[in-house]
Design a protein around this motif. Structure first.
Motif, PDB file in Angstrom:
ATOM      1  N   ILE A  70     -13.288  -5.828 -13.153  1.00 21.41           N
ATOM      2  CA  ILE A  70     -13.561  -4.529 -12.484  1.00 21.41           C
ATOM      3  C   ILE A  70     -13.301  -3.269 -11.697  1.00 21.41           C
ATOM      4  CG2 ILE A  70     -14.112  -7.077 -10.863  1.00 21.41           C
ATOM      5  CD1 ILE A  70     -11.686  -7.002  -9.534  1.00 21.41           C
ATOM      6  N   PRO A  71     -14.179  -2.700 -11.085  1.00 24.98           N
ATOM      7  CA  PRO A  71     -13.302  -1.407 -11.177  1.00 24.98           C
ATOM      8  C   PRO A  71     -12.519  -1.173 -10.143  1.00 24.98           C
ATOM      9  CG  PRO A  71     -15.550  -1.605  -9.590  1.00 24.98           C
ATOM     10  CD  PRO A  71     -15.373  -2.871 -11.085  1.00 24.98           C
ATOM     11  N   ALA A  72     -11.649  -0.557 -10.052  1.00 22.97           N
ATOM     12  CA  ALA A  72     -11.055   0.249  -8.789  1.00 22.97           C
ATOM     13  C   ALA A  72     -11.230   0.092  -7.563  1.00 22.97           C
ATOM     14  CB  ALA A  72      -9.548   1.225  -9.484  1.00 22.97           C
ATOM     15  N   ALA A  73     -12.153   0.529  -7.339  1.00 25.18           N
ATOM     16  CA  ALA A  73     -13.019   0.556  -6.048  1.00 25.18           C
ATOM     17  C   ALA A  73     -13.329  -0.602  -5.675  1.00 25.18           C
ATOM     18  CB  ALA A  73     -14.293   1.323  -6.494  1.00 25.18           C
ATOM     19  N   ALA A  74     -13.222  -1.926  -5.843  1.00 24.39           N
ATOM     20  CA  ALA A  74     -13.641  -3.261  -5.675  1.00 24.39           C
ATOM     21  C   ALA A  74     -12.293  -3.750  -5.863  1.00 24.39           C
ATOM     22  CB  ALA A  74     -14.265  -4.050  -7.033  1.00 24.39           C
ATOM     23  N   ILE A  75     -11.304  -4.015  -6.033  1.00 28.53           N
ATOM     24  CA  ILE A  75      -9.811  -4.564  -5.130  1.00 28.53           C
ATOM     25  C   ILE A  75      -9.228  -4.018  -4.359  1.00 28.53           C
ATOM     26  CG2 ILE A  75      -7.344  -5.208  -6.669  1.00 28.53           C
ATOM     27  CD1 ILE A  75      -9.278  -4.042  -9.459  1.00 28.53           C
ATOM     28  N   PRO A  76      -8.814  -5.244  -3.121  1.00 32.08           N
ATOM     29  CA  PRO A  76      -7.924  -4.792  -1.907  1.00 32.08           C
ATOM     30  C   PRO A  76      -7.454  -5.015  -2.513  1.00 32.08           C
ATOM     31  CG  PRO A  76      -9.331  -7.011  -1.962  1.00 32.08           C
ATOM     32  CD  PRO A  76      -9.267  -5.812  -2.866  1.00 32.08           C
ATOM     33  N   GLN A  77      -6.515  -4.050  -1.431  1.00 31.22           N
ATOM     34  CA  GLN A  77      -5.111  -3.392  -1.701  1.00 31.22           C
ATOM     35  C   GLN A  77      -4.061  -3.104  -3.150  1.00 31.22           C
ATOM     36  OE1 GLN A  77      -2.766  -6.531   0.992  1.00 31.22           O
ATOM     37  NE2 GLN A  77      -4.719  -7.690   2.014  1.00 31.22           N
ATOM     38  N   ILE A  78      -5.213  -2.567  -3.579  1.00 32.09           N
ATOM     39  CA  ILE A  78      -4.555  -2.174  -5.079  1.00 32.09           C
ATOM     40  C   ILE A  78      -3.360  -1.997  -5.094  1.00 32.09           C
ATOM     41  CG2 ILE A  78      -6.034  -0.391  -5.020  1.00 32.09           C
ATOM     42  CD1 ILE A  78      -7.305  -0.901  -8.046  1.00 32.09           C
ATOM     43  N   ASP A  79      -3.100  -0.998  -3.799  1.00 33.96           N
ATOM     44  CA  ASP A  79      -1.422  -0.105  -4.145  1.00 33.96           C
ATOM     45  C   ASP A  79      -0.891  -1.076  -4.175  1.00 33.96           C
ATOM     46  OD1 ASP A  79      -2.991   2.090  -5.271  1.00 33.96           O
ATOM     47  OD2 ASP A  79      -2.896   2.853  -3.286  1.00 33.96           O
ATOM     48  N   ALA A  80      -0.565  -1.700  -3.173  1.00 32.27           N
ATOM     49  CA  ALA A  80       0.349  -3.198  -2.986  1.00 32.27           C
ATOM     50  C   ALA A  80       0.388  -4.408  -4.606  1.00 32.27           C
ATOM     51  CB  ALA A  80       0.300  -3.545  -1.367  1.00 32.27           C
ATOM     52  N   LEU A  81      -0.614  -4.273  -5.459  1.00 34.25           N
ATOM     53  CA  LEU A  81      -0.459  -5.300  -5.555  1.00 34.25           C
ATOM     54  C   LEU A  81       0.205  -5.105  -7.330  1.00 34.25           C
ATOM     55  CD1 LEU A  81      -4.041  -6.273  -5.512  1.00 34.25           C
ATOM     56  CD2 LEU A  81      -1.890  -7.873  -4.232  1.00 34.25           C
TER      57      LEU A  81
END
Ligand SMILES: [Zn+2]
Length: 307
Positions: A70-81
């Protein structure tokens, strides 16, 4: 997806399931912080998500499951994971990310489901299974190295998720893989298989296996495990092939070995029963089942039957 160049040379017959990844690991990119940041900043960059040891898959109408990147844009809280760089797929970067902190990850992907690769591996497109195995193994290691095993201080991750750097004592921890040996022992006409206690409710007979211990060669581990579990002595231990087994962090090293004794003494702490089987009994498989085709255990058995 086509096999990477050279794969045929590495696997003269065929790779075991979970091996044969189409990714170019492209390790030199891991320490290129600017390049990694640029890829991470692109909303179209693809991620292989892992959630609580499950991998995101989509099952086609044919019944074959595929990895769902899946693209980065679809991932919630991407910077915290937690995340790591896996490599290049057809020249494009692929990362993995651990969504375990989220109770309901990716609710909008109705046709994709998080599944346990170990349970459904036989139904997954082989190269996709290899990518998911890679992601799951790396994210498991990250989840187990948040703190330093030397001093207990917190670690921060460097090298695009491939090094855990202790903030207390400075130790660098690297992704680890635990070697296990798995072996088919034969006496010329019969094969030695056991029913593990872990599968007490399913009458499955499979190859013997066990972890390699410190200070032990692989051949010694094969001989020790066979003797401990069945009382059989072996000779001529021969390497066959290997299989990544990130459930959670092993590599299975497959061997064939010759029995030099015949009388079985079953270790009931490990096995319900150990038995000798003729080729005919294995081909008929009446009253029991063999391990799934997905496993190196089955590969070791099938290659002996076909020899
Ligand atoms: Zn430390």
């Amino acid at each position: 997806m086509d096999s990477p160049a050279g794969m045929h040379d590495i696997h003269p017959i065929r790779p075991n399931a979970l091996a044969g990844s189409p990714l170019d690991r492209s390790a030199h990119h891991r320490t290129d912080d600017a390049w990694i940041a640029a890829q991470r900043g692109d909303p179209a960059t693809l991620y292989a998500p892992v959630w609580r040891a499950r991998s995101l898959m989509r099952t086609a109408s044919s019944g074959v499951a595929e990895a769902c990147l899946i693209p980065a844009a679809a991932i919630p809280q991407i910077d915290a994971l937690p995340w790591a760089f896996l490599g290049l797929l057809d020249g494009g970067p692929v990362f993995c990310i651990d969504l375990s902190l989220l109770d309901a990850p990716l609710p909008d992907l109705a046709d994709a489901v998080f599944q346990d690769l170990r349970r459904v591996g036989g139904a997954v497109a082989p190269q996709d299974a290899a990518i998911m195995a890679h992601a799951r193994g790396l994210m498991h290691w990250r989840s187990r190295h948040r703190f330093c095993g030397v001093c207990g201080a917190a670690c921060i991750f460097a090298s695009a998720g491939h090094v855990a750097h202790c903030q207390g004592c400075g130790t660098h921890h690297f992704p680890r893989t635990d070697p296990a040996v798995i072996m088919l022992v034969t006496d010329g006409t019969r094969a030695l298989l056991g029913q593990p206690n872990a599968f007490r409710n399913v009458r499955v007979f499979t190859t013997l296996a066990g972890f390699v211990e410190p200070g032990e060669s692989l051949e010694e581990a094969v001989a020790r495990e066979v003797f401990e579990e069945t009382g059989i002595r072996v000779a001529r231990v021969r390497y066959h092939s290997s299989q990544p087994w990130p459930f959670p962090s092993s590599i299975m090293l497959g061997f064939h070995a010759d029995a030099v004794t015949r009388d079985i003494v079953t270790d009931t702490d490990e096995l319900v029963e150990a038995r000798w089987f003729t080729r005919e009994e294995l081909l008929a498989a009446e009253g029991f089942i063999l391990p799934p085709g997905f496993s190196i255990a089955r590969r070791l058995i099938d290659d002996w039957l076909g020899a």
